[in-house]
Design a protein around this motif. Structure first.
Motif, mmCIF file in Angstrom:
data_model
loop_
_atom_site.group_PDB
_atom_site.id
_atom_site.type_symbol
_atom_site.label_atom_id
_atom_site.label_comp_id
_atom_site.label_asym_id
_atom_site.label_seq_id
_atom_site.Cartn_x
_atom_site.Cartn_y
_atom_site.Cartn_z
ATOM 1 N N ARG A 1 2.834 3.269 -1.559
ATOM 2 C CA ARG A 1 2.432 4.571 -2.134
ATOM 3 C C ARG A 1 1.760 5.486 -1.104
ATOM 4 O O ARG A 1 1.674 6.700 -1.330
ATOM 5 C CB ARG A 1 1.469 4.369 -3.318
ATOM 6 C CG ARG A 1 2.044 3.695 -4.542
ATOM 7 C CD ARG A 1 3.253 4.384 -5.105
ATOM 8 N NE ARG A 1 4.490 3.962 -4.447
ATOM 9 C CZ ARG A 1 5.691 4.419 -4.737
ATOM 10 N NH1 ARG A 1 5.850 5.313 -5.679
ATOM 11 N NH2 ARG A 1 6.767 3.979 -4.085
ATOM 12 N N TYR B 1 -5.828 5.483 -5.338
ATOM 13 C CA TYR B 1 -4.726 6.445 -5.472
ATOM 14 C C TYR B 1 -5.021 7.764 -4.757
ATOM 15 O O TYR B 1 -4.108 8.399 -4.233
ATOM 16 C CB TYR B 1 -4.357 6.648 -6.947
ATOM 17 C CG TYR B 1 -3.456 5.529 -7.409
ATOM 18 C CD1 TYR B 1 -2.145 5.477 -6.976
ATOM 19 C CD2 TYR B 1 -3.940 4.504 -8.212
ATOM 20 C CE1 TYR B 1 -1.318 4.429 -7.342
ATOM 21 C CE2 TYR B 1 -3.114 3.452 -8.583
ATOM 22 C CZ TYR B 1 -1.796 3.433 -8.147
ATOM 23 O OH TYR B 1 -0.974 2.390 -8.496
ATOM 24 N N CYS C 1 -4.202 6.983 -1.182
ATOM 25 C CA CYS C 1 -2.745 6.924 -0.964
ATOM 26 C C CYS C 1 -2.168 8.337 -0.905
ATOM 27 O O CYS C 1 -1.303 8.639 -0.072
ATOM 28 C CB CYS C 1 -2.061 6.131 -2.080
ATOM 29 S SG CYS C 1 -2.309 4.349 -1.938
ATOM 30 N N ARG D 1 -0.395 9.676 2.405
ATOM 31 C CA ARG D 1 1.034 10.015 2.299
ATOM 32 C C ARG D 1 1.270 11.440 2.794
ATOM 33 O O ARG D 1 2.225 11.713 3.517
ATOM 34 C CB ARG D 1 1.456 9.869 0.829
ATOM 35 C CG ARG D 1 2.942 9.974 0.612
ATOM 36 C CD ARG D 1 3.300 9.518 -0.797
ATOM 37 N NE ARG D 1 4.739 9.516 -0.974
ATOM 38 C CZ ARG D 1 5.433 10.571 -1.304
ATOM 39 N NH1 ARG D 1 4.821 11.712 -1.563
ATOM 40 N NH2 ARG D 1 6.750 10.522 -1.411
ATOM 41 N N ARG E 1 6.807 1.256 -11.636
ATOM 42 C CA ARG E 1 7.695 1.190 -10.469
ATOM 43 C C ARG E 1 8.446 -0.142 -10.485
ATOM 44 O O ARG E 1 7.833 -1.213 -10.501
ATOM 45 C CB ARG E 1 6.849 1.320 -9.206
ATOM 46 C CG ARG E 1 7.655 1.358 -7.933
ATOM 47 C CD ARG E 1 6.891 2.073 -6.841
ATOM 48 N NE ARG E 1 5.704 1.402 -6.398
ATOM 49 C CZ ARG E 1 5.619 0.718 -5.256
ATOM 50 N NH1 ARG E 1 6.685 0.588 -4.493
ATOM 51 N NH2 ARG E 1 4.480 0.175 -4.883
ATOM 52 N N ASP F 1 2.099 -2.052 -4.415
ATOM 53 C CA ASP F 1 1.691 -2.117 -3.011
ATOM 54 C C ASP F 1 1.091 -3.499 -2.729
ATOM 55 O O ASP F 1 0.170 -3.940 -3.421
ATOM 56 C CB ASP F 1 0.629 -1.045 -2.701
ATOM 57 C CG ASP F 1 1.164 0.360 -2.870
ATOM 58 O OD1 ASP F 1 2.400 0.543 -2.784
ATOM 59 O OD2 ASP F 1 0.345 1.270 -3.092
#
Ligand code: FES
Ligand code: FE
Length: 412
Positions: free
Chosen positions: A195, A299, A302, A306, A335, A357
């Protein structure tokens, strides 16, 4: 390799001439494509022989000597990891009289470990983990001068371990796996990658969920590549609200991460199709998981990482897609890879491989594990809706009257 879609269309045409009142066109599909054994046999050769089929995850056979059997399209495959750690995929049959090398158990796969070689239970021909014939009883007396190299196990033409997912094809003329994926690779990557945008870095929750439903395999495959408006069938679960986070205003069955995104549907040569989403350039981070600081921090981290790694490309997010013919994915939450293995024209074995992950905190994994279970799988609150529709659609295609009238596949 021939264009897989062309082959599939040729198979459809061949097996439906004379069985429908109206000629099939690109916008109409004969209903016999969903019910007939002859159609199924044609697909085995024209579609599944030539296409890469997802067969396992590499983590299911981690050590040299490990093996796994899978029955796919009524044929059993034997996957091994040899002494050097390389993966192999064979037909699970002996070259002498065809006995199954690993006796099948019903239901499901058999996993185990060969200490040195694969020994046939009938007359004890023995094969190396790489499939080579290494031993024959009474070889000098019964098989003088025999060229053992000509009697290795029957191995698939190509085997690709792509970010932990193993794909096999029997067609020696098939293009390399990445060429086969073409532009769909970018979207599949969004599902398989970490992620934070790092390539790979995902792992599967223990075990693969497998179950069998009475439906044709093409219904779930197409559901993931181009069915743009079946949300109505998930109305009840949306009313319940089962989203993974505790974000303010969360409703429905997912978080609202894609609410401000532009959704796109893309078809690729070879039959792949994806539904992805592009976030606005000025999009803010969607705060979520506010009742759990560890998950919320993870999150947010991430998202920032990203963005740092991918730049503007980080705006593209995955939703769903299908890699022709029978492997789909859920790229957001939950996912997962989803594989639709046909048992026959009216029966499909479904695999769900839930991804996370690998280095995520245990709090994240636990939250997702619970969310995945309540969303997907045979006991999930969302996938039941889809399976019910696929069952009814297959049942509705049966019978002498129904088979005369094609399904409507037009849509702009
Ligand atoms: Fe395998 Fe004879 S069938 S050794
Ligand atoms: Fe659905």
């Amino acid at each position: 390799m021939s264009d897989a879609r062309e082959l599939a269309a040729r198979a459809l045409k061949h097996f439906n001439e004379g069985t429908t009142d109206q000629a099939p066109s690109q916008m109409q599909i004969p209903v016999t494509a969903y019910t007939d054994e002859a159609q199924f046999q044609a697909e085995r050769q024209a579609v599944f022989f030539e296409s890469p089929i997802a067969v396992a995850l590499s983590l299911e056979i981690p050590k040299p000597g490990d093996f796994l059997t899978q029955t796919i399209m009524r044929k059993t495959l034997l996957l091994t990891r040899d002494k050097e750690g390389a993966l192999h995929c064979f037909l699970n049959v002996c070259r002498h009289r065809g006995t199954e090398l690993v006796p099948l158990k019903d239901p499901g796969p058999t996993t185990g470990h060969f200490s040195r070689s694969i020994i046939c239970p009938y007359h004890a021909w023995s094969f190396g983990l790489d499939g080579s014939l290494v031993g024959l009883p009474q070889q000098e007396k019964l098989y003088p001068g025999m060229d053992k190299s000509a009697w290795s196990l029957i191995e698939v033409a190509q085997l690709e371990n792509y970010k932990g997912s193993i794909w096999a094809t029997w067609d020696k003329d098939a293009p390399p796996f990445l060429s086969y994926l073409g532009g769909a690779k970018e979207h599949l990557d969004l599902t398989l990658d970490h992620r934070d945008g790092s390539p790979g870095g995902s792992e599967a929750f223990v075990g693969v969920h497998k179950w069998v439903v009475p439906c044709n395999w093409k219904l779930p495959s197409e559901n993931f590549l181009g069915d743009t408006y079946h949300n109505i069938s998930h109305r009840s679960v949306d009313l319940v609200g089962i989203g993974p986070s505790a974000a303010q205003g969360t409703k429905g069955r997912r978080d609202a991460e894609l609410d401000d995104a532009q959704h796109v549907w893309i078809s690729f040569p070879g039959g792949h199709g994806v539904h992805s989403a592009m976030k606005p350039a000025d999009a803010e981070y969607h705060e979520a998981f506010q009742d759990n600081p560890i998950v919320a921090d993870y999150y947010r981290h991430c998202y920032e990482e990203r963005k740092r790694q991918l730049g503007d490309k980080s705006r593209l997010l995955p939703f769903v897609g299908t890699i022709f013919p029978n492997t789909s994915y859920h790229g957001g939450q939950p996912r997962a890879l989803c594989v639709w293995h046909p048992h026959g024209p009216e029966e499909t074995e479904i695999w769900r491989i839930f991804l996370v992950d690998a280095n995520a905190p245990k709090e994240v994994k636990e939250l997702l594990r619970r969310y995945y279970m309540r969303y997907s799988g045979p006991a999930g609150m969302t996938e039941q809706d889809d399976m019910e529709n696929w069952n009814y659609a297959t049942a509705g295609a049966r019978g002498p009257i129904a088979r005369r009238h094609p399904f409507n596949y037009q849509q702009s």
